[in-house]
Write an enzyme that holds these catalytic residues in place. Sequence first.
Site, PDB file in Angstrom:
ATOM      1  N   THR A   1     -39.786  74.172  62.217  1.00 39.85           N
ATOM      2  CA  THR A   1     -39.100  75.216  61.451  1.00 39.85           C
ATOM      3  C   THR A   1     -37.590  75.033  61.449  1.00 39.85           C
ATOM      4  O   THR A   1     -36.926  75.285  60.447  1.00 39.85           O
ATOM      5  CB  THR A   1     -39.432  76.601  62.060  1.00 39.85           C
ATOM      6  OG1 THR A   1     -40.817  76.833  61.867  1.00 39.85           O
ATOM      7  CG2 THR A   1     -38.649  77.711  61.408  1.00 39.85           C
TER       8      THR A   1
ATOM      9  N   SER B   1     -45.047  70.814  63.532  1.00 39.82           N
ATOM     10  CA  SER B   1     -45.608  70.368  64.807  1.00 39.82           C
ATOM     11  C   SER B   1     -47.106  70.630  64.933  1.00 39.82           C
ATOM     12  O   SER B   1     -47.746  70.153  65.863  1.00 39.82           O
ATOM     13  CB  SER B   1     -44.852  70.981  65.988  1.00 39.82           C
ATOM     14  OG  SER B   1     -45.226  72.314  66.197  1.00 39.82           O
TER      15      SER B   1
ATOM     16  N   THR C   1     -42.189  74.795  66.970  1.00 37.98           N
ATOM     17  CA  THR C   1     -42.523  75.584  68.162  1.00 37.98           C
ATOM     18  C   THR C   1     -44.023  75.629  68.441  1.00 37.98           C
ATOM     19  O   THR C   1     -44.431  75.914  69.566  1.00 37.98           O
ATOM     20  CB  THR C   1     -42.018  77.039  68.014  1.00 37.98           C
ATOM     21  OG1 THR C   1     -42.629  77.638  66.871  1.00 37.98           O
ATOM     22  CG2 THR C   1     -40.518  77.092  67.887  1.00 37.98           C
ATOM     23  N   ASP C   2     -44.841  75.358  67.429  1.00 40.43           N
ATOM     24  CA  ASP C   2     -46.280  75.599  67.608  1.00 40.43           C
ATOM     25  C   ASP C   2     -46.899  74.734  68.708  1.00 40.43           C
ATOM     26  O   ASP C   2     -47.751  75.198  69.462  1.00 40.43           O
ATOM     27  CB  ASP C   2     -47.033  75.391  66.284  1.00 40.43           C
ATOM     28  CG  ASP C   2     -46.710  76.503  65.289  1.00 40.43           C
ATOM     29  OD1 ASP C   2     -46.163  77.540  65.703  1.00 40.43           O
ATOM     30  OD2 ASP C   2     -46.993  76.326  64.095  1.00 40.43           O
TER      31      ASP C   2
HETATM   32  N1  ASP Z   1     -45.174  75.564  62.150  1.00 40.32           N
HETATM   33  C1  ASP Z   1     -43.893  75.316  62.765  1.00 40.32           C
HETATM   34  C2  ASP Z   1     -43.988  74.094  63.639  1.00 40.32           C
HETATM   35  O1  ASP Z   1     -44.496  74.166  64.720  1.00 40.32           O
HETATM   36  C3  ASP Z   1     -43.446  76.498  63.536  1.00 40.32           C
HETATM   37  C4  ASP Z   1     -42.093  76.389  64.182  1.00 40.32           C
HETATM   38  O2  ASP Z   1     -41.468  75.350  64.276  1.00 40.32           O
HETATM   39  O3  ASP Z   1     -41.597  77.453  64.640  1.00 40.32           O
HETATM   40  O4  ASP Z   1     -43.588  73.050  63.247  1.00 40.32           O
END
Ligand code: ASP
Length: 325
Positions: A12, A54, A85-86
Amino acid sequence: MKHILLIATGGTIACAKTQDGLAPALSPGQLLGRVPDARSFCQVDAVQPLNLDSTNINPSHWLLLAKLIEENYSRYDGFVLCHGTDTLAYSAAALSYLIQNTGKPIVLTGAQKPIDQEDTDARQNLLDSLRYACHQDSGVCIVFGSHVIAGTRAKKTRTKSYNAFSSINFPDIAEVRDRRVVRFIPWEHQGPPQFTHSLNTRVMVLKLTPGLPPEAFASAGALCDGLIIESYGVGGIPDTYLFQLDALARAGKTVVLATQVPQEGSDLSVYQVGQRVKERYRLLEPYDMTLESTVTKLMWVLGQTQDGEEIRRLFYTPVNYDLLF
Ligand code: ASP
C-alpha cells in the site's frame, strides 16, 4: 552520515489508485521524494526487486530478499524494506531466521494508506524506519506506527487503523518518539551474522474447528513435511483425530501442536487432551511463538535438517526473541 539501502517491494505504501482498486506503482525514488527530511540524517540508495501487493509474497521472495541483503551487507549501515502490511509479519519472521545475529538494523515497514494520500501514515513510518536503521541497535524488526517490534513477534491485528501491528507475548523492543529512538529491550549481539539460503516450503497450517472432517489430516499430511495444527486454548487434540495423528507419525511428518488463541501461547502439559498426544507422538509445541514465526521457523528448520533430534533442538533454540519458555 549513515548509509542505508532502501529495498522497495510494493504494498500500500507504494500504491496508486487504478480502475480496479489500489495497486503498487511508485518507484523507490518516488517514495524517498516524499520524505525529504531523511536527507538531513542519512544517505539512501534504493532498489526495487519486487513491486507486489504482499498478498502475492511467497517464500521464494524471502530467499531473494535475504540474498539481496547478504550481497549488500558490507556496503551499508542498515536496511529498510518497504513491504505490504498483509504478509509483512511473515516476511519479518522469515528474514529473522534467514539472517541471524545481524549487527546491522534490518527494518521492515509499510503503511495503511498510500504515501501520496493526504492523511497517510506512510511518510511517518518511512521516516521512522530510516531513523531507526541509523540507530546502533540491530536485528530484524518492524517499525510501524512509532512501535519497534521484534521481527519474530509481530502480528497484523488491525486491518484499517494506523496501529496495525501488535507485538505478541513480548514487549515492543523500542519506540520512535519524535526524532529519538527509545530502546526498551537491549540488543544481544554475539558474533558475525549468519545467513542461510534454504527453506523447506512443505509446511502447512491446519486450523481445527469443531466437526472438521478427519480426512483433512491425511489431505494436509500428503502435501507437507511439517504440519502445524492450530488447536484450541493451551492445546489439545479431539479424541476423534488420534488415528489421524498415528498416520502422520508413521509417515514421518513433523507435527507442531499450536493454539489459535493469539495471546499467551500453548502449554500441552495442562490437559489430558494435550499431554497424552505430546508424549505419545513427540509433538512440538510453539509455547509463546507467534503463528507467523512458527510457520517460518519450521520452514527454516526443515530446510537445515531432517534428523528428528536436530529438528527439536533448532525449533526450541530462541532466535531474535521468538521464544521465551
Ligand atoms: N494489500 C496490501 C499489501 O499487503 C495491504 C497493505 O500494504 O497495507 O500489499
